[in-house]
Design an enzyme around this catalytic site. Structure first.
Site, PDB file in Angstrom:
ATOM      1  N   ASP A  56       0.615  -1.471   0.006  1.00  0.00           N
ATOM      2  CA  ASP A  56      -0.210  -0.017  -0.181  1.00  0.00           C
ATOM      3  C   ASP A  56       1.151   1.779   0.200  1.00  0.00           C
ATOM      4  O   ASP A  56       0.352   2.302   0.380  1.00  0.00           O
ATOM      5  CB  ASP A  56      -1.042   0.263   1.230  1.00  0.00           C
ATOM      6  CG  ASP A  56      -1.897  -1.312   0.938  1.00  0.00           C
ATOM      7  OD1 ASP A  56      -2.252  -1.877   0.039  1.00  0.00           O
ATOM      8  OD2 ASP A  56      -2.576  -1.726   2.152  1.00  0.00           O
ATOM      9  N   GLN A  75       2.142  -6.491  -3.505  1.00  0.00           N
ATOM     10  CA  GLN A  75       2.866  -6.187  -1.621  1.00  0.00           C
ATOM     11  C   GLN A  75       3.469  -5.302  -1.579  1.00  0.00           C
ATOM     12  O   GLN A  75       4.101  -4.663  -2.406  1.00  0.00           O
ATOM     13  CB  GLN A  75       2.738  -7.653  -1.418  1.00  0.00           C
ATOM     14  CG  GLN A  75       1.346  -8.411  -1.539  1.00  0.00           C
ATOM     15  CD  GLN A  75      -0.098  -9.085  -2.498  1.00  0.00           C
ATOM     16  OE1 GLN A  75       1.457  -9.294  -3.428  1.00  0.00           O
ATOM     17  NE2 GLN A  75      -0.917  -8.502  -2.942  1.00  0.00           N
ATOM     18  N   GLY A 119       1.183   2.887  -2.390  1.00  0.00           N
ATOM     19  CA  GLY A 119       1.383   3.722  -3.950  1.00  0.00           C
ATOM     20  C   GLY A 119       1.545   3.539  -5.133  1.00  0.00           C
ATOM     21  O   GLY A 119       1.463   4.358  -6.048  1.00  0.00           O
ATOM     22  N   LYS A 120       2.112   1.826  -4.746  1.00  0.00           N
ATOM     23  CA  LYS A 120       2.839   1.188  -6.145  1.00  0.00           C
ATOM     24  C   LYS A 120       1.695   1.837  -7.446  1.00  0.00           C
ATOM     25  O   LYS A 120       1.929   2.400  -8.182  1.00  0.00           O
ATOM     26  CB  LYS A 120       3.471  -0.037  -6.343  1.00  0.00           C
ATOM     27  CG  LYS A 120       3.793  -0.249  -4.928  1.00  0.00           C
ATOM     28  CD  LYS A 120       3.500  -2.049  -4.762  1.00  0.00           C
ATOM     29  CE  LYS A 120       2.107  -2.341  -3.803  1.00  0.00           C
ATOM     30  NZ  LYS A 120       2.017  -2.163  -2.540  1.00  0.00           N
ATOM     31  N   GLY A 121       0.368   1.349  -7.805  1.00  0.00           N
ATOM     32  CA  GLY A 121      -0.630   1.673  -8.864  1.00  0.00           C
ATOM     33  C   GLY A 121      -0.283   3.370  -9.035  1.00  0.00           C
ATOM     34  O   GLY A 121      -0.435   3.113 -10.359  1.00  0.00           O
ATOM     35  N   GLY A 178      -4.751  -3.903  -3.587  1.00  0.00           N
ATOM     36  CA  GLY A 178      -5.903  -3.102  -4.311  1.00  0.00           C
ATOM     37  C   GLY A 178      -4.676  -2.073  -4.541  1.00  0.00           C
ATOM     38  O   GLY A 178      -3.935  -1.630  -3.410  1.00  0.00           O
ATOM     39  N   HIS A 179      -4.972  -1.743  -5.513  1.00  0.00           N
ATOM     40  CA  HIS A 179      -3.800  -0.389  -6.201  1.00  0.00           C
ATOM     41  C   HIS A 179      -5.083   0.591  -6.417  1.00  0.00           C
ATOM     42  O   HIS A 179      -5.714   0.308  -7.103  1.00  0.00           O
ATOM     43  CB  HIS A 179      -3.070  -0.710  -7.727  1.00  0.00           C
ATOM     44  CG  HIS A 179      -2.044  -1.740  -6.866  1.00  0.00           C
ATOM     45  ND1 HIS A 179      -1.009  -2.367  -8.315  1.00  0.00           N
ATOM     46  CD2 HIS A 179      -1.644  -2.160  -5.900  1.00  0.00           C
ATOM     47  CE1 HIS A 179      -0.427  -3.260  -7.584  1.00  0.00           C
ATOM     48  NE2 HIS A 179      -0.882  -3.364  -6.254  1.00  0.00           N
TER      49      HIS A 179
HETATM   50  P1  GDP Z   1      -0.039   0.104  -3.851  1.00  0.00           P
HETATM   51  O1  GDP Z   1      -1.766  -0.982  -2.966  1.00  0.00           O
HETATM   52  O2  GDP Z   1       0.727   0.668  -2.906  1.00  0.00           O
HETATM   53  O3  GDP Z   1      -1.017   0.973  -4.655  1.00  0.00           O
HETATM   54  O4  GDP Z   1      -1.417   1.518  -2.674  1.00  0.00           O
HETATM   55  P2  GDP Z   1      -2.589   2.068  -2.401  1.00  0.00           P
HETATM   56  O5  GDP Z   1      -3.657   2.484  -3.295  1.00  0.00           O
HETATM   57  O6  GDP Z   1      -3.527   0.186  -1.914  1.00  0.00           O
HETATM   58  O7  GDP Z   1      -3.195   2.793  -0.742  1.00  0.00           O
HETATM   59  C1  GDP Z   1      -2.164   4.248  -1.572  1.00  0.00           C
HETATM   60  C2  GDP Z   1      -3.417   4.920  -0.721  1.00  0.00           C
HETATM   61  O8  GDP Z   1      -2.602   6.649  -0.873  1.00  0.00           O
HETATM   62  C3  GDP Z   1      -4.493   5.394  -2.065  1.00  0.00           C
HETATM   63  O9  GDP Z   1      -6.058   5.587  -1.898  1.00  0.00           O
HETATM   64  C4  GDP Z   1      -3.668   6.477  -2.634  1.00  0.00           C
HETATM   65  O10 GDP Z   1      -4.446   7.361  -3.668  1.00  0.00           O
HETATM   66  C5  GDP Z   1      -3.098   7.259  -1.951  1.00  0.00           C
HETATM   67  N1  GDP Z   1      -1.297   7.817  -2.256  1.00  0.00           N
HETATM   68  C6  GDP Z   1      -0.618   7.745  -3.108  1.00  0.00           C
HETATM   69  N2  GDP Z   1       0.417   8.393  -3.135  1.00  0.00           N
HETATM   70  C7  GDP Z   1      -0.396   9.978  -2.199  1.00  0.00           C
HETATM   71  C8  GDP Z   1       0.080  10.704  -1.530  1.00  0.00           C
HETATM   72  O11 GDP Z   1       1.347  11.552  -1.900  1.00  0.00           O
HETATM   73  N3  GDP Z   1      -0.230  11.720  -0.488  1.00  0.00           N
HETATM   74  C9  GDP Z   1      -1.256  10.998  -0.522  1.00  0.00           C
HETATM   75  N4  GDP Z   1      -2.341  11.624   0.444  1.00  0.00           N
HETATM   76  N5  GDP Z   1      -2.324  10.386  -1.015  1.00  0.00           N
HETATM   77  C10 GDP Z   1      -1.633   9.261  -1.568  1.00  0.00           C
HETATM   78  P1  IMO Z   2      -0.719  -4.587  -2.365  1.00  0.00           P
HETATM   79  O1  IMO Z   2      -0.797  -4.601  -3.897  1.00  0.00           O
HETATM   80  C1  IMO Z   2      -0.904  -4.890   2.309  1.00  0.00           C
HETATM   81  C2  IMO Z   2      -1.496  -9.222   3.585  1.00  0.00           C
HETATM   82  C3  IMO Z   2      -2.720  -9.010   4.418  1.00  0.00           C
HETATM   83  C4  IMO Z   2      -1.454  -9.984   5.259  1.00  0.00           C
HETATM   84  C5  IMO Z   2      -0.518 -10.719   4.534  1.00  0.00           C
HETATM   85  C6  IMO Z   2      -0.658 -12.437   3.915  1.00  0.00           C
HETATM   86  O2  IMO Z   2      -1.835  -3.159  -2.829  1.00  0.00           O
HETATM   87  O3  IMO Z   2       0.072  -3.380  -1.645  1.00  0.00           O
HETATM   88  P2  IMO Z   2      -2.466 -13.047   1.854  1.00  0.00           P
HETATM   89  O4  IMO Z   2      -3.452 -12.915   1.523  1.00  0.00           O
HETATM   90  O5  IMO Z   2      -1.623 -12.481   0.789  1.00  0.00           O
HETATM   91  O6  IMO Z   2      -2.277 -14.012   2.027  1.00  0.00           O
HETATM   92  O7  IMO Z   2      -2.373 -12.447   3.498  1.00  0.00           O
HETATM   93  O8  IMO Z   2      -0.342 -10.047   3.393  1.00  0.00           O
HETATM   94  N1  IMO Z   2      -1.666  -8.500   2.076  1.00  0.00           N
HETATM   95  C7  IMO Z   2      -1.407  -7.418   1.689  1.00  0.00           C
HETATM   96  N2  IMO Z   2      -1.147  -5.953   2.665  1.00  0.00           N
HETATM   97  N3  IMO Z   2      -1.156  -4.572   0.188  1.00  0.00           N
HETATM   98  C8  IMO Z   2      -1.136  -5.357   0.099  1.00  0.00           C
HETATM   99  O9  IMO Z   2      -1.116  -5.817  -1.396  1.00  0.00           O
HETATM  100  C9  IMO Z   2      -1.754  -7.241   0.439  1.00  0.00           C
HETATM  101  N4  IMO Z   2      -1.265  -8.019   0.193  1.00  0.00           N
HETATM  102  C10 IMO Z   2      -1.532  -8.815   0.458  1.00  0.00           C
HETATM  103  O10 IMO Z   2      -3.078  -8.022   4.822  1.00  0.00           O
HETATM  104  O11 IMO Z   2      -1.320  -9.158   6.063  1.00  0.00           O
HETATM  105 MG    MG Z   3      -2.680  -1.482  -1.741  1.00  0.00          MG
END
Ligand code: GDP
Ligand code: IMO
Ligand code: MG
Length: 435
Positions: free
Chosen positions: A13, A223, A15-17, A40-41
């Site tokens: 999480d 991840q 901010g890879k997406g 979840g990106h």
């Molecule tokens: P990912 O799984 O690595 O793609 O990240 P997620 O999408 O799960 O979580 C990142 C969250 O942070 C998302 O809701 C993005 O919209 C938000 N985000 C990304 N970059 C920034 C930033 O620089 N500032 C803020 N406030 N939010 C950000």
């Molecule tokens: P993105 O790509 C954050 C965590 C789960 C749990 C562990 C194992 O959005 O960064 P699993 O369902 O993979 O067997 O769960 O890994 N986990 C993540 N945490 N971001 C993710 O993906 C994750 N995908 C799995 O919360 O701790």
């Molecule tokens: Mg995510």
């Protein structure tokens, strides 16, 4: 930058997406190489928010080749509903291709994931319960079902039968569950296969062709490094390798095909699910960061645990991935917190200190951060578009990270929007060198 890998440098999480979406504009191909819909990106485009779980984050560019590599585990129901949803919102999904060798998450994987967690009780990992672990387990046991198997009813039935046989005991509580009846499953997955057939392809060849043409390929990780099954905080990890090396295996290219590896890290740290977290903030400050950063899981909606930036963990990620650049996201979330702390060492059991990430689980569980305090800032930084626009102390925070890790900071995130990103001189230099 012909081959550029984007990897999570923390616990996911980061901010890879968003970063992948930004880079996809110039890319010829974007490919996911591991994980599944546990990811979840999030991509924010103006008022529109897209949450992608399986489809690569390049899909918002019409016709862009977006591949799901052989290393990904695909839930056919999730990908069809993701496709439907994107189409409903007017997104052209014609560039999607799914590797014929990608493994499939079956209904029994979902049951086994939930059942496994329930049985672990207090020791549970806190998985996303999306069937990821059991699916990768079947892959390793050579009992997996792949995308190509959906195209042949006889093969599909045989393979489902073979996969179910050794699980009879475990699946006994669900014996009457229609979702895991051999015939019903064969029929249902054959129908899903029909729907997905136009997308099934030899994805590695598409990547090779793009690289041969000197095209740019973005390898989109899911991840994060500390969730890696080999290098992360085992057993509190996912069941794949989110590190950059896995991009080769999960996409079908050689190490030399990847020219740049950018690690994505938040300006602080979050973690969803159980497991050690040396810099965790459990009190008011943790709540404040969670609220300010909207730190609730994209996939499961769970509140994310929050903590100070952990430079010990990040240095470990630099080495494991061979990072050539670092993107620091969500710097804006730290506005108003003064002072800021960053962990430069860990304090372990019996007064021991660690400057390197400890490999021993019991040590890591008892470790807490040893902090250096840095001054914060009060100014709103969401409008900054260059490092010079940042307050001096925010710039110093970035410089401190850069110097500690010895890796150039290429991007700094100051908000969720597409344009809320600072591209540094280092990013421009890397891009020019590659061009
Ligand atoms: P990912 O799984 O690595 O793609 O990240 P997620 O999408 O799960 O979580 C990142 C969250 O942070 C998302 O809701 C993005 O919209 C938000 N985000 C990304 N970059 C920034 C930033 O620089 N500032 C803020 N406030 N939010 C950000
Ligand atoms: P993105 O790509 C954050 C965590 C789960 C749990 C562990 C194992 O959005 O960064 P699993 O369902 O993979 O067997 O769960 O890994 N986990 C993540 N945490 N971001 C993710 O993906 C994750 N995908 C799995 O919360 O701790
Ligand atoms: Mg995510």
């Amino acid at each position: 930058m012909p081959g550029l890998a984007i990897v999570g440098a923390q616990w996911g999480d980061e901010g890879k997406g968003k970063v992948t979406d930004l880079l996809a504009e110039q890319a010829d191909v974007v490919i996911r190489f591991q994980g599944g819909n546990n990811a979840g990106h999030t991509i924010v485009r103006g008022d529109e928010v897209y949450r992608l779980h399986l489809i690569p984050s390049g899909i918002l560019y019409p016709g862009k080749l977006c591949l799901i590599g052989n290393g990904v585990v695909v839930d056919p129901k999730v990908i069809t509903s993701e496709l439907d949803e994107l189409r409903r919102r007017g997104v052209d999904t014609g560039g999607l291709r799914i590797s014929a060798n990608a493994h499939i998450i079956m209904p029994y994987h979902l049951l086994l994931d939930s059942e496994g967690e329930t049985k672990l009780g207090k020791l549970q990992i806190g998985t996303t319960r999306r069937g990821i672990g059991p699916c990768y387990a079947d892959k390793a046991a050579r009992l997996g079902i792949r995308m190509q198997d959906l195209l042949d009813e006889k093969i599909l039935r045989q393979k489902i039968y073979a996969a179910l046989e050794p699980k009879r005991q475990l699946l006994r509580p669900f014996a009457k569950d229609p979702s895991i009846d051999l015939h019903a499953m064969t029929e249902e997955y054959r129908t899903l296969g029909h729907r997905l057939e136009p997308y099934i392809a030899d994805t590695q060849r598409i990547v090779w062709d793009a690289l041969d043409r000197n095209g740019m390929v973005v390898f989109e990780g899911a991840q994060g490094t500390l969730l890696d099954i080999d290098h992360g905080t085992y057993p509190f990890v996912t069941s794949s390798n989110p590190v950059a090396g896995a991009a080769c295996v999960g996409a079908g290219v050689g190490p030399k095909d990847i020219d740049e590896v950018w690690g994505i890290a938040k300006a602080y740290v979050t973690r969803v699910g159980a497991g050690p977290f040396p810099t965790e903030l459990e009190g008011e400050l943790g709540d404040r960061i969670r609220e300010a950063g909207g730190e609730f899981g994209t996939t499961t909606g769970r509140p994310r645990r929050c903590g100070w930036l952990d430079l010990v963990g990040l240095r470990y990620a630099v080495r494991l991935n061979g990072l050539t650049g670092l993107a620091i996201t969500k710097l804006d979330v730290l506005t108003g917190i003064d002072p800021l702390c960053v962990a430069t060492e860990y304090s372990g059991p019996e007064g021991a200190t660690f400057s390197e990430f400890p490999y021993h689980q019991s040590i890591l569980h008892k470790s807490t951060g040893i902090y250096t305090e840095l001054p914060g800032w009060q100014e709103d930084i969401t409008g900054a578009r260059s490092l010079e626009d940042l307050p001096q102390t925010a710039r110093e925070y970035i410089e401190y990270i850069e110097e500690f890790l010895g890796v150039p900071v290429v991007l700094v995130g100051v908000g969720p929007g597409r344009d809320q990103m600072i591209w540094t001189e280092a990013a421009r230099r890397l891009q020019q060198a590659a061009a």
